[in-house]
Design a protein around this motif. Structure first.
Motif, PDB file in Angstrom:
ATOM      1  N   ASP A  15       0.834  -1.201   0.000  1.00 42.44           N
ATOM      2  CA  ASP A  15       0.000   0.000   0.000  1.00 42.44           C
ATOM      3  C   ASP A  15       0.871   1.253   0.000  1.00 42.44           C
ATOM      4  O   ASP A  15       2.092   1.174  -0.184  1.00 42.44           O
ATOM      5  N   ASP A  16       0.250   2.391   0.259  1.00 43.59           N
ATOM      6  CA  ASP A  16       0.980   3.662   0.178  1.00 43.59           C
ATOM      7  C   ASP A  16       1.922   3.898   1.348  1.00 43.59           C
ATOM      8  O   ASP A  16       2.667   4.879   1.350  1.00 43.59           O
ATOM      9  N   GLN A  17       1.895   3.011   2.360  1.00 39.42           N
ATOM     10  CA  GLN A  17       2.778   3.175   3.510  1.00 39.42           C
ATOM     11  C   GLN A  17       4.139   2.490   3.318  1.00 39.42           C
ATOM     12  O   GLN A  17       5.040   2.656   4.129  1.00 39.42           O
ATOM     13  N   TYR A  18       4.279   1.722   2.250  1.00 40.50           N
ATOM     14  CA  TYR A  18       5.496   0.937   2.043  1.00 40.50           C
ATOM     15  C   TYR A  18       6.743   1.814   1.979  1.00 40.50           C
ATOM     16  O   TYR A  18       7.754   1.526   2.626  1.00 40.50           O
ATOM     17  N   SER A  76      -2.680   6.530  -4.718  1.00 44.43           N
ATOM     18  CA  SER A  76      -3.781   7.269  -4.087  1.00 44.43           C
ATOM     19  C   SER A  76      -4.717   6.284  -3.393  1.00 44.43           C
ATOM     20  O   SER A  76      -4.686   5.073  -3.659  1.00 44.43           O
ATOM     21  N   ASP A  77      -5.575   6.792  -2.497  1.00 40.42           N
ATOM     22  CA  ASP A  77      -6.528   5.933  -1.787  1.00 40.42           C
ATOM     23  C   ASP A  77      -7.469   5.238  -2.757  1.00 40.42           C
ATOM     24  O   ASP A  77      -7.788   4.051  -2.585  1.00 40.42           O
ATOM     25  N   SER A  78      -7.923   5.966  -3.763  1.00 44.02           N
ATOM     26  CA  SER A  78      -8.856   5.363  -4.729  1.00 44.02           C
ATOM     27  C   SER A  78      -8.191   4.245  -5.518  1.00 44.02           C
ATOM     28  O   SER A  78      -8.812   3.208  -5.798  1.00 44.02           O
ATOM     29  N   ALA A  95      -9.538   0.388  -5.376  1.00 45.78           N
ATOM     30  CA  ALA A  95     -10.033  -0.207  -6.615  1.00 45.78           C
ATOM     31  C   ALA A  95      -9.088  -1.259  -7.190  1.00 45.78           C
ATOM     32  O   ALA A  95      -9.470  -2.008  -8.100  1.00 45.78           O
ATOM     33  N   GLY A  96      -7.876  -1.345  -6.674  1.00 44.23           N
ATOM     34  CA  GLY A  96      -6.904  -2.268  -7.269  1.00 44.23           C
ATOM     35  C   GLY A  96      -6.525  -1.825  -8.669  1.00 44.23           C
ATOM     36  O   GLY A  96      -6.547  -2.628  -9.617  1.00 44.23           O
ATOM     37  N   PRO A 137      -0.316  -1.777  -6.236  1.00 44.54           N
ATOM     38  CA  PRO A 137      -1.257  -1.806  -5.105  1.00 44.54           C
ATOM     39  C   PRO A 137      -1.551  -3.241  -4.665  1.00 44.54           C
ATOM     40  O   PRO A 137      -1.588  -4.167  -5.484  1.00 44.54           O
ATOM     41  N   LEU A 138      -1.751  -3.425  -3.376  1.00 46.66           N
ATOM     42  CA  LEU A 138      -1.956  -4.761  -2.820  1.00 46.66           C
ATOM     43  C   LEU A 138      -3.124  -5.477  -3.494  1.00 46.66           C
ATOM     44  O   LEU A 138      -3.013  -6.658  -3.858  1.00 46.66           O
TER      45      LEU A 138
END
Length: 403
Positions: free
Chosen positions: A124-127, A142-144, A148-149, A206-207
């Motif tokens: 995710d964005d924390q990596y 981004s969160d979206s 949404a993958g 993204p995961l």
């Protein structure tokens, strides 16, 4: 008296330059070898610490299975983590700064006519925050995109170089196996890890993209946790282990089906190993100093024999035994000290060349330089005393009769 003894000693050394040079050769080699070995060892230790630091600050890694990285059959048989485990670590353990779930797989990255076999990491964005890994260009997920993958990716420096050379990859589309994704950013270069792995040979997606479109499951194979500054990583490690044992229903006293690794422990163990090896190599090299001391003693004994009449003359005209003792002792110490100085210069030069060749930092250990010089002077005193004492105890009459 002392000044006169020094003058006589230096004059004798200068009169036999070649013999004096050969005499100190053992000391030169011994001191040079010790300093070279210690310099290389200190550089290797510094490199190990720097490489571990590259992995992230206050980083803990949680793997399924036992053993480092949860490898082998244990990794396959142990149940994977879930996003609920990730959320539990994030919300229930104090001292945690950031948490990043990860799942990895190998894939062929293709762009135009270029292709490169690499490792793809779903996260995710924390990596990049957990790994202290700043972006070189572009942006983070981004969160979206995470929800949404989305088919987007961030490239490591090695993948960027192999696929795009000097071209800017941001905005381009590459293929990862059967997945086509858009490059939204690139990572700064971290280089090799302490385990010899190219950290830049990596693509991040993204995961959910990884789970749905590349591996076909919702598993989380590992979790990366960054502790807050000033918080004991040992405590965070113990708290994570306690929480996961409870969540994974591991009986008290039973073997856990996961493994929490504190990188500080790994760094400490590897640093200790390199220091032990450095000490052993330095100890072996120090044997040359003893050999050099024996050489000094032998040459000084020969010198006493050659200069028996000179010694007898000095004693006959009023010189004290202690004057003769001091002169020969100063000769031995001067030879050893000269050898020490040359050895230090040789060792530092060889150490600088070796660390450059091995691509490790040059770390000057002033303590070992001073110790080597002091030890070389001590060798001169210890191994020079017996010949000097023998010269001082000569009978003047017998010495004058010597041919």
């Amino acid at each position: 008296m002392f000044g006169n003894a020094i003058i006589l000693a230096l004059r004798e050394i200068r009169r036999n330059v070649l013999r004096s040079t050969l005499t100190i050769l053992g000391i030169v080699i011994g001191v040079g070898a010790v300093i070279t070995m210690v310099t290389i060892g200190e550089g290797a230790t510094a490199q190990v610490q720097a490489d571990i630091q590259k992995l992230g600050s206050n980083l803990l890694q949680v793997f399924r299975g036992q053993g480092f990285g949860g490898g082998g059959g244990a990794r396959q048989s142990a149940p994977p983590f879930s996003m609920d485990d990730v959320e539990a670590i994030k919300n229930e353990i104090s001292g945690v700064r950031t948490v990043a779930p990860t799942i990895g797989t190998g894939a062929q990255a293709i762009y135009g006519n270029s292709n490169w076999s690499t490792q793809v990491q779903g996260t995710d964005d924390q990596y990049i925050s957990v790994r202290d890994w700043p972006l070189a260009s572009g942006r983070n997920f981004s969160d979206s995109e995470l929800r949404a993958g989305a088919a987007v990716c961030i490239l490591g420096a090695t993948v960027q170089r192999e696929l795009f050379s000097r071209e800017d990859p941001v905005g381009a589309n590459i293929r990862l196996g059967k997945l086509s994704c858009q490059v939204i950013g690139t990572l700064s270069s971290k280089g090799q890890s302490g385990f010899g792995q190219d950290q830049d040979d990596l693509v991040i997606v993204p995961l959910r993209t990884m789970q749905r479109r590349m591996v076909g499951n919702a598993d989380v194979n590992s979790i990366m946790v960054s502790a807050r500054d000033g918080v004991s990583t040992e405590k965070v490690q113990a708290d994570i282990e306690s929480l996961l044992r409870e969540r994974r229903k591991v009986r008290p006293g039973g073997d856990a089906d996961f493994n929490v690794r504190d990188l500080k422990e790994i760094s400490s163990a590897m640093t200790q190993t390199t220091r032990v090896l450095t000490s052993l190599l330095a100890a072996v090299a120090a044997v040359s100093l003893l050999v050099g001391g024996v050489g000094i003693m032998n040459i000084m004994l020969v010198s006493v024999t050659e200069r028996t009449r000179e010694i007898g003359t000095r004693l006959a005209v009023g010189a004290m035994a202690r004057d003769v003792l001091l002169q020969f002792l100063i000769e031995a110490v001067t030879l050893a000290a000269f050898g020490g100085v040359i050895g230090i210069a040789l060792g530092l030069t060889a150490g600088a060349l070796a660390t450059h060749a091995f691509n490790v930092p040059f770390v000057l250990n002033v303590g070992i330089v001073m110790l080597s010089f002091a030890f070389s002077a001590a060798v001169g005193i210890v191994f020079g005393y017996f010949p000097a004492r023998r010269a001082a105890q000569l009978d003047p009459i017998e010495a004058l009769r010597h041919e």
